[in-house]
Design an enzyme around this catalytic site. Structure first.
Site, PDB file in Angstrom:
ATOM      1  CD  GLU A 104      -3.260  -0.742   0.887  1.00  0.00           C
ATOM      2  OE1 GLU A 104      -3.297   0.344   0.312  1.00  0.00           O
ATOM      3  OE2 GLU A 104      -4.086  -1.804   0.966  1.00  0.00           O
ATOM      4  CG  HIS A 177      -6.691  -3.789  -5.303  1.00  0.00           C
ATOM      5  ND1 HIS A 177      -7.162  -3.049  -4.184  1.00  0.00           N
ATOM      6  CD2 HIS A 177      -7.300  -4.877  -5.352  1.00  0.00           C
ATOM      7  CE1 HIS A 177      -7.892  -4.093  -3.544  1.00  0.00           C
ATOM      8  NE2 HIS A 177      -8.054  -4.999  -4.308  1.00  0.00           N
ATOM      9  CG  ASP A 187      -6.276   0.396  -5.021  1.00  0.00           C
ATOM     10  OD1 ASP A 187      -7.292   0.170  -5.451  1.00  0.00           O
ATOM     11  OD2 ASP A 187      -5.403  -0.226  -4.079  1.00  0.00           O
TER      12      ASP A 187
HETATM   13 ZN   LIG Z   1      -6.252  -1.965  -3.050  1.00  0.00          ZN
END
Ligand SMILES: [Zn+2]
Length: 277
Positions: A104, A177, A187
């Protein structure tokens, strides 16, 4: 940036902040993980996202959260399954948590232009410098996106590089993603150089160079093209207009403008820049 290392399925280095996430304990099956999935947090800052994702009652997590100064929070060891992909499908596979490491990056995601500012879904406002107008790979019209920082991109590149080179894993693909859950997820979005990551880290032309956003081999295709201090027709001109065929390197893109470098550096309208034949 300081050196990073891999020790016993954990990152080690000055910028690494280990955090405990005891809800994830299932180990990958032999031969896995073979994929890295890139995400944005759509959050306010890296620490708050890390604190959220490690909570016991939250059915989501990730291996890493990379902050905007290149700091790295590790929640889950790389040999352990984390919960970042959700319902997902790509190239005949489903449910990517069992195949992949989830990274992330602290980024607000899609922004909405409000007056002269750019607002995230959680209300925080960003300035034009931190916003990019671009078309998402799963969409057809440009919208605004929160930009990533060079420190973040470089930290992410170093982590991917370590994981790819490590004999402990068999990483052969890097996916967003948005590619394994299109329609549901956007994302890491167009502000993240995902295609560059793949071409520079995975294929024959792989390199250990930092991933620059620069594009070389571009030329001016207008008779005379104004070059300005800022990406705006109201901004001051920094030199005489550039002539047709002037070679430039594109350093940055913003709001339909390129910051280019020739003998000088300045902003030009991107519609008048094309690839050199
Ligand atoms: Zn994600």
């Amino acid at each position: 940036m300081n050196e990073l290392a891999l020790v016993n399925h954990k990152l080690a280095g000055d910028r690494v902040i280990p955090m405990n996430c005891p809800k994830n304990f299932d180990k990958f099956t032999p031969g896995m993980p073979d994929t890295i999935i890139i995400h944005y947090t759509a959050g306010r800052d890296a620490l708050s996202s890390a604190e959220y994702l490690r909570k016991d009652d939250i059915k989501a997590s990730a291996h890493l959260i990379i902050g905007r100064n290149g700091e790295i929070y590790q929640l889950v060891d790389f040999n352990t399954v984390a919960w970042h992909a959700g319902e997902s499908q790509y190239a005949g596979r489903t449910f990517f948590n069992r195949y992949s490491i989830g990274i992330e990056l602290d980024n607000a995601g899609r922004l909405e232009k409000v007056g002269t500012e750019f607002q995230a879904w959680f209300g925080k406002k960003y300035q034009q410098n931190d916003a990019l107008l671009a078309v998402h790979r799963n969409e057809s019209h440009p919208t605004w996106w929160h930009t990533y920082t060079p420190e973040q991109i470089e930290a992410c590149r170093q982590v991917c590089d370590l994981l790819i080179k490590s004999p402990a894993y068999s990483i052969s693909s890097i996916l967003g993603h948005e590619e394994i859950a299109p329609g549901r997820k956007t994302d890491p979005g167009p502000a993240f150089p995902l295609d560059k990551f793949r071409s520079m880290l995975l294929f024959q032309n792989r390199t250990d160079e930092p991933i620059q956003l620069a594009m070389e081999g571009k030329v001016v295709n207008a008779d005379l093209l104004n070059i300005r201090q800022d990406p705006s027709i109201e901004a001051k001109k920094v030199a005489q207009p550039l002539k047709t065929g002037t070679e430039v390197t594109v350093l940055e893109e913003k709001n339909g403008w390129y910051r280019v470098e020739t003998k000088i550096t300045g902003w030009v309208s991107k519609g008048y820049i094309e690839t050199k034949q």
